[in-house]
Scaffold this active site. Structure first.
Site, PDB file in Angstrom:
ATOM      1  N   LYS A 112      29.298  35.052  21.085  1.00  0.00           N
ATOM      2  CA  LYS A 112      28.775  35.472  22.392  1.00  0.00           C
ATOM      3  C   LYS A 112      29.926  35.934  23.277  1.00  0.00           C
ATOM      4  O   LYS A 112      31.096  35.607  23.004  1.00  0.00           O
ATOM      5  CB  LYS A 112      28.042  34.307  23.032  1.00  0.00           C
ATOM      6  CG  LYS A 112      28.908  33.064  23.204  1.00  0.00           C
ATOM      7  CD  LYS A 112      28.080  31.843  23.554  1.00  0.00           C
ATOM      8  CE  LYS A 112      28.988  30.640  23.773  1.00  0.00           C
ATOM      9  NZ  LYS A 112      28.257  29.384  23.817  1.00  0.00           N
ATOM     10  N   ARG A 125      19.883  21.553  30.337  1.00  0.00           N
ATOM     11  CA  ARG A 125      19.946  22.989  30.561  1.00  0.00           C
ATOM     12  C   ARG A 125      18.670  23.511  29.918  1.00  0.00           C
ATOM     13  O   ARG A 125      17.591  23.039  30.263  1.00  0.00           O
ATOM     14  CB  ARG A 125      21.213  23.547  29.891  1.00  0.00           C
ATOM     15  CG  ARG A 125      21.769  24.754  30.544  1.00  0.00           C
ATOM     16  CD  ARG A 125      23.181  25.078  30.053  1.00  0.00           C
ATOM     17  NE  ARG A 125      23.249  25.336  28.594  1.00  0.00           N
ATOM     18  CZ  ARG A 125      24.345  25.730  27.970  1.00  0.00           C
ATOM     19  NH1 ARG A 125      25.476  25.914  28.638  1.00  0.00           N
ATOM     20  NH2 ARG A 125      24.346  25.936  26.666  1.00  0.00           N
ATOM     21  N   TYR A 173      50.374  43.311  49.216  1.00  0.00           N
ATOM     22  CA  TYR A 173      49.329  43.309  50.251  1.00  0.00           C
ATOM     23  C   TYR A 173      49.399  42.093  51.167  1.00  0.00           C
ATOM     24  O   TYR A 173      49.764  40.999  50.727  1.00  0.00           O
ATOM     25  CB  TYR A 173      47.947  43.287  49.590  1.00  0.00           C
ATOM     26  CG  TYR A 173      47.507  44.630  49.058  1.00  0.00           C
ATOM     27  CD1 TYR A 173      47.428  45.732  49.906  1.00  0.00           C
ATOM     28  CD2 TYR A 173      47.149  44.781  47.731  1.00  0.00           C
ATOM     29  CE1 TYR A 173      47.003  46.962  49.408  1.00  0.00           C
ATOM     30  CE2 TYR A 173      46.723  45.989  47.226  1.00  0.00           C
ATOM     31  CZ  TYR A 173      46.655  47.082  48.075  1.00  0.00           C
ATOM     32  OH  TYR A 173      46.240  48.286  47.594  1.00  0.00           O
ATOM     33  N   MET A 194      44.735  44.900  42.316  1.00  0.00           N
ATOM     34  CA  MET A 194      43.655  45.198  41.366  1.00  0.00           C
ATOM     35  C   MET A 194      44.211  45.546  39.981  1.00  0.00           C
ATOM     36  O   MET A 194      43.735  45.046  38.968  1.00  0.00           O
ATOM     37  CB  MET A 194      42.811  46.357  41.899  1.00  0.00           C
ATOM     38  CG  MET A 194      41.566  46.607  41.083  1.00  0.00           C
ATOM     39  SD  MET A 194      40.650  48.039  41.649  1.00  0.00           S
ATOM     40  CE  MET A 194      40.016  47.468  43.211  1.00  0.00           C
TER      41      MET A 194
END
Ligand SMILES: *Cc1c(COP(=O)(O)O)cnc(C)c1O
Length: 814
Positions: free
Chosen positions: A485, A583, A709, A758
Site C-alpha cells: 500500500k 478501526r 524565509y 518548498m
C-alpha cells in the site's frame, strides 16, 4: 484447440476454433489469461485441478485435465481430457519443437548444467538470437515449458535436462531433440534411484541420441568409454582432457592470483584463455564452454572477450557513465597486482577510441619491494598504452619517476578530491582501481554522471534479504501477504511488486483499488487484496481481479449488488474482524448476522478472515495482544465451522511475526519489515531506502546575517552554508527547519539552517569538508530512517510514505 487435442490425443469438450498460444502450469504466474492453455498437473503436494476455479476467475478458458469438470458456470470453458496431463504437456512441446530447424544444444550432467548454460548464453548472445531454459528449468515439467518458448526468429536453443528417475531421459530427449550435446559432470546426485553410477550414466547419455556432436571431458574413464561405445559411429565426439590427447588438450594451467591461464591444443593450434577463477569446478565448466565455442566457430578474439565479460561479473567490476562523456570502470574489490592486467584488458575492450586513464592507489602486501612492484606496474601501463595516470598514496607517489605517461600524484584520496576539478576529465575511459581503505567509491561518485539530483535509492538485494529473514521466522507452509500500500511504503509500485511476485509471495495488499489497477496494468498477476474498497471502485475491482477487504455488512451488500450485476459467482473476499484495534471490522455482536448472510450465498467465496493487532511492537501491550489473538481464534473458529471450504486466517503484521510467531495461523502480513525497519531486531535487517541529494552551491555568510524565509536562520558566527535541492515538497518535513533536522555530508552531520523551503533548504557546512556536487544523505545506511523519525517526532512509516512522487526512485541490486 482441435489441433492441440489431436496432438495430445485428448478429447475436446469445447470450441474447435478457440485459440491459445501460451501454456501455464501455475495459476500464480499468469499473463494474458484469455490466451492461456492451463495444464492441470498432479504432484505430491499440488493438484492443478484444484486451481481451475481460481484460473477461471482470472480469465482462463482453456484447460487440459484428467477428468471433466462439471459446473454450470464453466459453460464457456474448453477442456481437453487426457489420461496424463504431464504426458500431454510433453507431447505438445515435442510437437512444437519439430517446427524449428536451427541448432539446439542440450546440457546434462550432475553438476554445472545451469552455469554452463548461462555462460554459453552470455558469451554467444552477441552472435545468435538464443532461446534457453529459464533459471534451472530442467525437469519433466521444466523442459517442455522451456522448449515451448522456441520461436522461428531464434537461431540457437540451449536447454538443460536433469533426471532423478530411470527412463526419464527418453522423455526429455524426445522433447528437446538436440542437435548438439554437452555432458558436464558425472557425480552421485540422484544416484539413490539407480543401480550404480554406470546405469545413471547410461540413462543420461540417452539425451544425445539425435546429436551431431557431443562435448565432454574424457578424463573420467567411465564416461569416455561409454561415449565411445554408444556414439562413436554417427556422432562427432568432442572431448577435452588434462592428461591425454583430445579434441581440446590442455597443455598447461597456471594460477596467477585469482585467475587461471589455460593453454590448450585444438586442431594443431595452441590457444590461450584466461579465466577469472581458479577453482576446479569453474574451470571444468569453462572448458565445456570453450570447446563448444571452438566447435561453433567462434573466433579466438570473441572467445577471449566473452570470458572477459564473465570476469566483470565475477570480479564485481562496474561500468558507469561519467560526466563529460567519460566512461568509468569501478574496481574496488580487487587490488592485487595480478588482477590488474585483467582489469586493464577490460579497459582496452571498452575504450573504443576514448583516451585511457588509470586512477590507481598503492598496492599493498605484495611481498615485492616497492621499486620492483612499481616498475612492473609502469610496464603494464606502457604495454596497455594508458595515456594518463593518477597515482594516489605515498608509495606510488614516491616512485613517480618510473611512469612515462602524463601523470599526477596525490598522497591520499582526500587531497585528490579536494584539489581536482572533475571537468578536466573529458571523453576518457577511466579505470578507478583502489585498495579498500582508499575508499575510491568517493572518486567514482565525484566523476559520475548526475542526472537526478534528489533521488530515493532502493536496494532490492536488501529487500530480498529482509523478505528471507521474515520467511525464516515462519513455517514453510505459512502464506505471506506483503503490504504494498501507499506506493509500497514509498519505495515504488510495479518494481517492488515484480520482485515480490518473482519471489512468490502469496498475496499483495494495497490500500485502494487504483493502486491495484496500477499493478495489474504493469502485468502483476499475484492475487491482490484491496484494504479500503470504496463504493465507486467496486466494478473496477471486478474488472481487474482485485479482492476486497469486507469490513461491514453494508460494504458486503453493496459489493454483492455489483457482483450480481456482473453475473459473477464465488467472488473471493477477505473478512476483517475487529478484535481490539477499534478501526474497521466486524465485532463480536455482528458475527452471527454476517455468517448467516454469507452462508449459502453464491456470490462470495471467503478466501480469508483476518484482524489487526494494535500494539504488537511493544511489550507493555503484550497482554492486550494475547487477548486479541485469543478472540481472533474463537471468532474465526466459529466462522470456519460453517463453510465447507478452507478459509485462511491471519493477524500478524511485521512485529507480530517477530514477537508472536505462534499466532501465524495460515498467513501473515508483512509490511514495514520488508522495507528495513524492525522494532525488535533491527540488526537482522538491511536498510532498503536511501534518500540522497547533492550540494548545489556553497557560500560564506557573515556573522549576524540571516538565511532563508522569514529571516529565521540567524548566524551567530561567520558560516559556510550549502544549498541542497530538497524541500518540503519532496517530503523533507518543514518541522525539521532551524536545526531540528540534520543530514549526512561526507561522514558528518550537518544541521538545517533557517526554514526549509518548498524545493530546497540550507545546511551548515562550517565544520565539514565539502564541495559543490558532493552527496548529501537525508536518510540511508549511515543515518537511519529511525534516527530521522525520532528527530522529527514521528515514525519511519510516515517518513517513507511522504517522500514525494517527484523524487525519482532508483533501483539497484548489489
Ligand atoms: C499496513 C498494514 C499491515 C502491515 O503493518 P506493518 O507494521 O507495516 O508490518 C498489516 N495489516 C494491515 C491491516 C495493515 O493495514
Amino acid at each position: 484447440m482441435n489441433q492441440i487435442a489431436q496432438i495430445i490425443e485428448g478429447n475436446l469438450v469445447g470450441k474447435d476454433d478457440f485459440e491459445v498460444d501460451r501454456l501455464s502450469i501455475d495459476s500464480r504466474t499468469l499473463v494474458l489469461a484469455s490466451r492461456t492453455l492451463f495444464f492441470a498437473l498432479e504432484g505430491d503436494r499440488h493438484n492443478g485441478h484444484d486451481y481451475i476455479q481460481d484460473l477461471y476467475d482470472k480469465g482462463v478458458r482453456a484447460f487440459v485435465v484428467r477428468k471433466p469438470i462439471v459446473k454450470d458456470h464453466f459453460e464457456d470453458c474448453n477442456f481437453i481430457i487426457v489420461k496424463n496431463t504431464l504426458k500431454a504437456l510433453q507431447q505438445l512441446s515435442s510437437y512444437h519443437r519439430k517446427n524449428f530447424s536451427y541448432p539446439v544444444v542440450a546440457i546434462t550432467g550432475s553438476n554445472g548444467k545451469t552455469i554452463v548454460k548461462e555462460w554459453l548464453y552470455q558469451i554467444l548472445n552477441p552472435y545468435f538470437r538464443i532461446v534457453r531454459s529459464p533459471k534451472s528449468y530442467n525437469s519433466q515439467v521444466g523442459v517442455p515449458m522451456s522448449v515451448w518458448q522456441m520461436e522461428k526468429e531464434d537461431e540457437l536453443g540451449i536447454f538443460e535436462a536433469g533426471i532423478s528417475q530411470p527412463s526419464e531421459m527418453e522423455n526429455l530427449q524426445a522433447i528437446i531433440q538436440p542437435t548438439g550435446g554437452i555432458f558436464t559432470h558425472l557425480g552421485s546426485a540422484h544416484q539413490e534411484n539407480f543401480k550404480d553410477s554406470g546405469s545413471l550414466l547410461l540413462e543420461k547419455l540417452k539425451l544425445f541420441k539425435s546429436c551431431d556432436w557431443i562435448v565432454y571431458c574424457s578424463d573420467n574413464a567411465l564416461v569416455d568409454q561409454e561415449m565411445v561405445v554408444h556414439y562413436e559411429e554417427d556422432t562427432e565426439l568432442l572431448s577435452w582432457s588434462k592428461t591425454k590427447e583430445a579434441s581440446l588438450q590442455i597443455l598447461s594451467e597456471e594460477h596467477i592470483d585469482r585467475y587461471t591461464q589455460i593453454i590448450a591444443l585444438y586442431k594443431g593450434d595452441e590457444k590461450t584463455i584466461r579465466l577469472p577463477f581458479s577453482d576446479a569446478a569453474s574451470i571444468e565448466n569453462a572448458m565445456h564452454c570453450w570447446l563448444t565455442f571452438l566447435h561453433l566457430g567462434l573466433s579466438d578474439d570473441n572467445i577471449r572477450k566473452g570470458f572477459l565479460d564473465l570476469q566483470a561479473v565475477a570480479m564485481r567490476m562496474e561500468l558507469k557513465e561519467g560526466q563529460n562523456n567519460c566512461l568509468l570502470i569501478n574496481d574496488f574489490y580487487n587490488s592485487d597486482l595480478g588482477s590488474l592486467s585483467i582489469t586493464l584488458d577490460m579497459l582496452n575492450q571498452y575504450a573504443q577510441g576514448r583516451k585511457k586513464t588509470l586512477i590507481l592507489s598503492d598496492i599493498l602486501q605484495t611481498g615485492l619491494n616497492k621499486e620492483k612492484l612499481y616498475t612492473q606496474i609502469a610496464e603494464l601501463i606502457d604495454l596497455n598504452k594508458i595515456e594518463k595516470l593518477v597515482g594516489i598514496g605515498d608509495h606510488i607517489s614516491s616512485q613517480s619517476d618510473l611512469f612515462k605517461c602524463e601523470s599526477y600524484f596525490y598522497s591520499n584520496t582526500e587531497t585528490f578530491l579536494k584539489t581536482i576539478d572533475t571537468k578536466v576529465f573529458k571523453n576518457e575511459i577511466i579505470l578507478i582501481r583502489g585498495a579498500r581503505n582508499f575508499r575510491f567509491e568517493r572518486i567514482s561518485s565525484a566523476l559520475q554522471y548526475k542526472a537526478h539530483r534528489t533521488i530515493l535509492e532502493v536496494n532490492l538485494t536488501a529487500m530480498v534479504h529482509n523478505l528471507n529473514y521474515f520467511r525464516s521466522l515462519l513455517d514453510a507452509k505459512t502464506k505471506l501477504m506483503v503490504m504494498v500500500k501507499a506506493f509500497s511504503y514509498g519505495s515504488g509500485s510495479s518494481e517492488i511488486a515484480n520482485l515480490l511476485q518473482y519471489h512468490r509471495v502469496d498475496y499483495l495488499a494495497v490500500a485502494i483499488a487504483d493502486e491495484g489497477v496500477e499493478l495489474r496494468t504493469e502485468g502483476i498477476s499475484t492475487p491482490i487484496v484491496v484494504m479500503n474498497p470504496e463504493l465507486h471502485s467496486f466494478e473496477t475491482m471486478i474488472d481487474y481481479n482485485l479482492e476486497p477487504e469486507i469490513y461491514s455488512l453494508s460494504v458486503l451488500k453493496n459489493f454483492e449488488a455489483v457482483i450480481k450485476k456482473s453475473g459473477m459467482k464465488n467472488y473471493p473476499i477477505h473478512l476483517k474482524l475487529d478484535t481490539g484495534m477499534y478501526r474497521m471490522g466486524f465485532t463480536d455482536s455482528e458475527l452471527d448476522e454476517l455468517i448467516s448472510y454469507l452462508k449459502d450465498n453464491p456470490h462470495f467465496y471467503i478466501r480469508s478472515v483476518f484482524s489487526h493487532l494494535a500494539g504488537s511492537d511493544e511489550e507493555v501491550h503484550d497482554d492486550y495482544t494475547e487477548s486479541q489473538i485469543k478472540k481472533f481464534e474463537i471468532w474465526t473458529n466459529k466462522i470456519r465451522a460453517v463453510f465447507p471450504y478452507q478459509i485462511d486466517r491471519h493477524i500478524l503484521n511485521t512485529s507480530g511475526i517477530e514477537r508472536f510467531p505462534q499466532a501465524q495461523f495460515e498467513m501473515v502480513r508483512l509490511g514495514i519489515g520488508l522495507y528495513g525497519v524492525s522494532a525488535t531486531n533491527q540488526n537482522k535487517l538491511m536498510n532498503v531506502s536511501s534518500l540522497k541529494t547533492t550540494i548545489s552551491q556553497i557560500k560564506w555568510v557573515d556573522k549576524g546575517q540571516t538565511v532563508g524565509y522569514s529571516r529565521k536562520g540567524k548566524l551567530n558566527k561567520k558560516s559556510r552554508i550549502g544549498i541542497i535541492p530538497i524541500g518540503y515538497a519532496d517530503g523533507f518535513n518543514r518541522k525539521l527547519s532551524n536545526g531540528v533536522g540534520q543530514v549526512l555530508v561526507n561522514g558528518k552531520m550537518a544541521a538545517v539552517v533557517g526554514n526549509i523551503c518548498m524545493d530546497m533548504c540550507i545546511i551548515d557546512l562550517t565544520d565539514i569538508e565539502a564541495k559543490e556536487g558532493d552527496t548529501v544523505t537525508i536518510f540511508g545506511d549511515d543515518y537511519s530512517l529511525s534516527q530521522m523519525a525520532e528527530q522529527l517526532g514521528t515514525i519511519p512509516y510516515e517518513i517513507l510514505t511522504t517522500v514525494s512522487r517527484r523524487v525519482k526512485r532508483i533501483y539497484f541490486q548489489e
